[in-house]
Scaffold this motif. Structure first.
Motif, short mmCIF file in Angstrom:
data_model
loop_
_atom_site.label_atom_id
_atom_site.label_comp_id
_atom_site.label_asym_id
_atom_site.label_seq_id
_atom_site.Cartn_x
_atom_site.Cartn_y
_atom_site.Cartn_z
N TRP A 35 0.83 -1.19 0.00
CA TRP A 35 0.00 0.00 0.00
C TRP A 35 0.86 1.24 0.00
O TRP A 35 2.07 1.18 0.25
CB TRP A 35 -0.95 0.02 1.20
N ASP A 48 -3.77 3.80 -1.15
CA ASP A 48 -3.86 2.90 -2.30
C ASP A 48 -3.34 1.53 -1.89
O ASP A 48 -2.22 1.42 -1.40
CB ASP A 48 -3.03 3.44 -3.47
N ARG A 50 -2.53 -2.33 -3.20
CA ARG A 50 -2.20 -3.04 -4.44
C ARG A 50 -2.77 -4.46 -4.41
O ARG A 50 -2.58 -5.20 -3.47
CB ARG A 50 -0.70 -3.09 -4.66
N GLU A 56 -4.32 -0.95 -8.37
CA GLU A 56 -4.40 -0.28 -7.07
C GLU A 56 -5.82 0.19 -6.84
O GLU A 56 -6.46 0.74 -7.74
CB GLU A 56 -3.43 0.89 -7.00
#
Length: 160
Positions: A35, A48, A50, A56
């Motif tokens: 992240w 975000d 992943r 993402e």
């Protein structure tokens, strides 16, 4: 990078979040590509996360009262709105229920570490202890749960 630097103007809940963003669990998640911190527009934090296919997904987490449980779901940063249901990641039998787009109108993930979702689901504390909120771990617990769902064998990419 966000730092507290003893700023008396930062509310205690915000300061505690900033402290957790500098701790090992969060930093290691960033270093390992799990992240990344997008932005903080207090009381909201954008991270975000992943997925297994390198996509993402942005989480918008409301963190007022932190280190109490946050609440949130997938966010569309381009349109500054909740991510439409058809763009949510999917999961099979193992995590499918957690990625319910109909839960709370798509504004909360159906997981034990979400403030809106734990209410009425106290049995989750016994059934899923590794996924329940721990204020000493903080936001990294929430992110680890989401990352695990997005990287499991039954993860299904959202529609393009």
């Amino acid at each position: 990078s966000y730092t507290v630097n003893g700023d008396a103007g930062v509310p205690a809940d915000h300061a505690k979040l900033l402290e957790h963003l500098e701790q090992g669990a969060f930093v290691m998640g960033e270093m390992n590509g799990r992240w990344s911190l997008g932005d903080i527009c207090w009381t909201f934090v954008f991270v975000d996360v992943r997925a297994r296919d390198k996509r993402e997904f942005t989480l918008r987490l409301q963190c007022d009262g932190y280190p109490d449980l946050p609440t949130g779901a997938f966010w569309d940063p381009v349109h500054n709105a909740w991510l439409p249901a058809h763009l949510w990641p999917r999961s099979g039998e193992r995590f499918g229920a957690a990625l319910r787009t109909d839960w709370q109108g798509g504004t909360a993930l159906y997981i034990p570490c979400d403030r809106k979702s734990i209410a009425g689901h106290e049995q989750w504390l016994l059934l899923h202890p590794a996924w329940t909120w721990d204020p000493s771990i903080g936001i990294s617990r929430y992110l680890e749960v989401v990352w695990t769902m997005l990287n499991g064998q039954d993860y299904v990419a959202a529609a393009a």
